[in-house]
Design a protein around this motif. Structure first.
Motif, mmCIF file in Angstrom:
data_model
loop_
_atom_site.group_PDB
_atom_site.id
_atom_site.type_symbol
_atom_site.label_atom_id
_atom_site.label_comp_id
_atom_site.label_asym_id
_atom_site.label_seq_id
_atom_site.Cartn_x
_atom_site.Cartn_y
_atom_site.Cartn_z
ATOM 1 N N GLU A 492 22.391 27.064 15.660
ATOM 2 C CA GLU A 492 22.485 25.588 15.714
ATOM 3 C C GLU A 492 20.969 24.863 15.516
ATOM 4 N N ARG A 493 20.293 25.448 16.329
ATOM 5 C CA ARG A 493 18.737 24.956 16.552
ATOM 6 C C ARG A 493 18.153 25.284 15.167
ATOM 7 N N LEU A 494 18.258 26.336 14.690
ATOM 8 C CA LEU A 494 17.801 26.803 13.383
ATOM 9 C C LEU A 494 18.094 25.975 12.198
ATOM 10 N N ASP A 495 19.619 25.505 12.305
ATOM 11 C CA ASP A 495 19.985 24.728 11.371
ATOM 12 C C ASP A 495 19.339 23.464 11.279
ATOM 13 N N ALA A 496 18.664 22.957 12.433
ATOM 14 C CA ALA A 496 18.111 21.850 12.448
ATOM 15 C C ALA A 496 16.758 21.810 11.780
ATOM 16 N N THR A 594 5.052 25.773 11.061
ATOM 17 C CA THR A 594 6.399 25.884 11.626
ATOM 18 C C THR A 594 6.400 27.043 12.648
ATOM 19 N N LEU A 595 5.704 27.971 12.880
ATOM 20 C CA LEU A 595 5.714 28.936 13.978
ATOM 21 C C LEU A 595 5.903 28.706 15.221
ATOM 22 N N PRO A 596 4.463 27.391 15.824
ATOM 23 C CA PRO A 596 5.020 26.745 17.125
ATOM 24 C C PRO A 596 6.621 26.540 17.469
ATOM 25 N N ALA A 597 7.245 25.818 16.279
ATOM 26 C CA ALA A 597 8.413 25.250 16.462
ATOM 27 C C ALA A 597 9.191 26.442 16.525
ATOM 28 N N LEU A 598 9.477 27.521 15.830
ATOM 29 C CA LEU A 598 10.188 28.653 16.034
ATOM 30 C C LEU A 598 9.877 29.368 17.345
ATOM 31 N N ALA A 599 8.586 29.441 18.027
ATOM 32 C CA ALA A 599 8.540 30.062 19.180
ATOM 33 C C ALA A 599 8.877 29.192 20.236
ATOM 34 N N ALA A 600 9.095 27.639 20.065
ATOM 35 C CA ALA A 600 9.708 26.929 21.104
ATOM 36 C C ALA A 600 11.051 27.053 21.374
ATOM 37 N N LEU A 601 11.765 27.815 20.372
ATOM 38 C CA LEU A 601 13.182 28.302 20.509
ATOM 39 C C LEU A 601 13.339 29.243 21.385
ATOM 40 N N ALA A 602 12.366 30.273 21.675
ATOM 41 C CA ALA A 602 12.643 31.134 22.727
ATOM 42 C C ALA A 602 13.089 30.713 24.069
ATOM 43 N N GLY A 603 13.553 31.530 25.015
ATOM 44 C CA GLY A 603 13.925 31.319 26.228
ATOM 45 C C GLY A 603 14.453 32.447 26.985
#
Length: 767
Positions: A492-496, A594-603
């Motif tokens: 869902e977050r990747l869809d955004a 875009t890479l920082p935005a993808l890294a921010a999805l980690a948890g």
């Protein structure tokens, strides 16, 4: 020779003969074990075994795949061209993938679970639509010309299963085109030809056969359909190109180094016997180096052999010094070699340790190079010290070239104004270069990719929407259900990000296997709405739709299907820690922003893995570490040399130290960045430069040692000078830094030699 020496020489002879026999028998196996896999050069993940498992799964999934897109502006011509190309490829070791059958298998795999498979749009529609809208949809489906699901209308009156399949197909631009899949882009119609290599992608014979056969097939195709376009993507093509390049570089570097070194031997020593001795030394060194590396590693990378070709420039050093010591010298052979032994031993140890610095890196390819070079150097030294006393000529005639080199005298360091001015100018230039020096830790410097193949691969990836194999998410959980649930939330977050254009999409197992909770909810929703629709259908059509099968779709069940097996790389299964994990691959990253935005999805339990960035960071850390290792190596050398040279130890260590500083300065002035391998080159400069210092310290006024060090430096510079022209950027940088460092160390070493004392006088020397 003493009895102990003769016994040692015999043991070494028997060992070399045994290695030669083994090598002759194992040669076909060695050729099959040469590795072209670019990932084999990279280090293993330091923290997460899951990351390594994910990358290996992706490598296994893609390494044997060959994808061809045959395009033409006319669809009929594209289909004809694809058929002609496929016919030409039939004799190759390739297995065509049955695309139409794969679609049928996909539909059949989902059919028993269709009650829990509802598209996103239908889920919202079912929740909000009234009974009138439901009946209108059922009427439209009843009179539709064909069913997208392949089911009878009464089994799927709302077309929910067909719409689920259509949503699934929307993840790919490919559409059925007869018995094949095709797409249209930029005014061209492309037909997909997908193959699986029957052997290994890294079998050089298979790779070359496929690459050559494909090239011939393309040539024949263009003669028949001139306007046809063929785009290629596959590891097998890169492996074939890399193998061809490696063979070319090994041949060029090895032949150039060998011819150059032997020409110098003939020019300076004259006669066939010194030439035969050098060939013997090089042959034994190369044989032992190859045997050692193939014995220690199940696969040997082709770049190891490219780098190993430079061994010629270093392995001849010991033979050159031994032969040079016999020019116009009547000293008894045992006495001469006892005099040479300390210097030869120290030279071998320091050079082998310098190559051993490669073992300090986490890169498997570099460790192989270290073992290859170190083993060859030790073998060359053993050959010289054990065999030469028995087979080398006792006395060599001084040729004109030998006399000319032997009578050249570098001035020692002194404090005259001219010397101080030269030193000051060199210091200023060096400082200016060091101030401009930049670091470069990009992992892509470790590989050389053919630009044409890379452009085609990128074009195919863009047209087919293929994901990146090196940038991905790893999702973990205590159960498969937990992994699917977390993957769905991540989706869902990747869809955004996809809606904002930062991605073009992603591949996740939840696209193919919805989480159990969602399936249960969809089963209940579909059953409730069909129950509400049943009276109207019975009244208008005289039938009551049967309930769809509610068997839940599981990960294990899906992967057991032929269609699911193709996506097994998205599921890592259960690890040694008892937890499960899956993979989410991203597509079409818009750019570095875009890479920082993808890294921010980690948890928690969701890890972002950017392999190129991680390896580049690792290279940076090791580059800094090797700076300290280099300093420690100088300290270790000083401690090793102090017992023999005492206060004069600086005369041995100063040449490589000054040469290294000047090399960095020259690289800075030239705008060349410092890489990890640049520091490793300086380790080698230390080993070779200390050799020059040692021989000048042992024989400060003996012109024969000047001959030996000059020939040694020339052969080493020739080897690494050729390596500087390698198409692999990292090896080229290593070769350039070594070339500069060795040349400067050779120039500086004579300036630092001590005055000759009685202990250094050689009776009968004409120099």
């Amino acid at each position: 020779m003493s009895k102990a020496m003769r016994a040692s020489a015999l043991v070494w002879l028997l060992l070399v003969l045994a290695v030669a026999g083994w090598a002759a028998a194992a040669w076909p196996d060695w050729q099959a074990r040469i590795d072209m896999d670019l990932f084999a050069l990279l280090p293993h993940d330091e923290r997460d075994a899951r990351a390594e498992a994910a990358l290996q799964a992706l490598a296994r999934q893609g390494e044997r795949q060959l994808v061809l897109l045959v395009g033409h502006r006319e669809p009929a011509e594209a289909r004809r061209a694809a058929a002609l190309l496929a016919e030409r490829l039939q004799p190759l070791p390739l297995r065509a993938q049955a695309q139409g059958a794969a679609l049928d298998a996909l539909r059949a795999a989902y059919l028993p679970h269709r009650a829990g498979l509802v598209s996103r749009a239908d889920r919202s529609w079912l929740a909000d639509a009234d009974d009138t809208a439901l009946l209108a949809r059922a009427r439209a489906e009843a009179f539709a010309p064909f069913s997208a699901s392949g089911l009878a209308w009464r089994d799927d009156p709302l077309g929910l299963f067909g719409r689920w399949l259509a949503e699934l197909a929307g993840a790919s631009p490919l559409r059925p085109d007869g018995e094949q899949l095709a797409l249209t882009a930029a005014g061209r119609h492309y037909v997909l030809l997908a193959y699986t290599l029957q052997g290994s992608a890294f079998s050089l014979a298979d790779a070359q056969q496929v690459a050559d056969g494909l090239a011939r097939a393309q040539t024949a195709l263009h003669a028949t359909v001139p306007q046809a376009q063929v785009l290629r993507a596959g590891v097998v093509l890169h492996a074939a190109k890399a193998a061809e390049q490696a063979r070319r570089e090994v041949s060029a570097i090895g032949t150039g180094s060998l011819v150059g070194a032997l020409a110098l031997v003939v020019l300076v020593f004259g006669g066939a016997r010194p030439l035969a001795l050098m060939l013997l030394t090089l042959g034994v060194a190369t044989l032992c180096a190859m045997a050692l590396v193939f014995a220690c590693y199940p696969r040997v990378h082709a770049l190891t052999l490219v780098f190993g070709a430079t061994l010629i420039g270093v392995a001849v050093d010991y033979g050159l010094h031994a032969l040079a010591a016999g020019i116009e010298d009547d000293t008894p052979v045992p006495l001469r070699y006892r005099r040479l032994a300390p210097g030869l031993f120290l030279a071998m140890i320091t050079t082998a340790l310098a190559y051993g610095g490669l073992l300090l890196t986490p890169f498997p390819g570099l460790a192989q190079m270290a073992l290859f070079a170190g083993g060859g150097i030790v073998a060359a030294w053993l050959t010289v010290v054990l065999w030469f006393p028995a087979i080398a000529p006792r006395r060599l005639r001084a040729t004109r070239a030998a006399r000319w080199l032997g009578h050249r005298r570098w001035p020692r360091w002194h404090t005259q104004p001219a010397t101080l001015a030269i030193a000051l100018l060199a210091a200023v230039l060096c400082t200016a270069g060091l101030a401009r020096l930049q670091a470069e830790d990009n992992v892509r410097a470790l590989t050389a990719t053919d630009a044409g193949l890379l452009r085609e691969h990128q074009a195919v990836a863009g047209l087919l929407g293929l994901p990146s194999p090196a940038q991905l998410f790893i999702v973990s959980g205590d159960t498969p259900e937990a992994v699917l649930a977390r993957t769905a939330r991540l989706g869902e977050r990747l869809d955004a990000l996809t809606r904002t254009g930062q991605l073009t999409g992603y591949d996740a197992l939840t696209r193919w296997v919805p989480p159990p909770a969602r399936q249960q909810a969809d089963v209940a929703l579909q059953a409730r709405r069909l129950a509400a629709l049943a009276p109207a259908l019975r009244t208008e059509f005289g039938i009551a739709p049967p309930g769809a099968p509610a068997t839940p779709l599981t990960v294990a069940g899906w992967l057991a299907q032929p269609a699911g097996a193709m996506l097994s790389h998205l599921w890592l299964g259960r690890g040694t820690d008892g937890r499960y994990a899956g993979v989410v691959l991203v597509k079409g990253i818009a750019g570095a922003d875009t890479l920082p935005a993808l890294a921010a999805l980690a948890g928690p339990d969701v890890r972002w893995l950017d392999k190129p960035a991680e390896v580049s960071q690792l290279m940076g850390r090791y580059r800094v570490l090797l700076g300290w290792v280099l300093a420690a190596a100088y300290l270790a050398c000083a401690l090793a040399l102090l017992p023999r040279y005492g206060r004069a130890t600086w005369r041995v260590l100063l040449p490589p130290a000054l040469a290294s500083a000047a090399t960095l300065g020259l690289l800075g002035l030239a705008g060349e960045p410092v890489q990890l391998l640049t520091l490793l080159a300086l380790l080698l400069v230390l080993g070779v430069g200390v050799d020059y210092g040692i021989f000048h310290a042992e024989h400060p006024e003996d012109g024969r040692m000047q001959i030996a060090t000059t020939l040694s430096a020339a052969s080493t510079m020739l080897s690494f000078g050729l390596l500087a022209f390698s198409h692999t950027p990292a090896l080229a940088a290593f070769g350039l830094a070594t070339l500069l460092g060795v040349a400067l160390a050779w120039l500086i070493a004579p300036w630092c030699r001590a005055p000759a004392g009685p202990a250094h006088h050689v009776e009968g020397a004409p120099w």
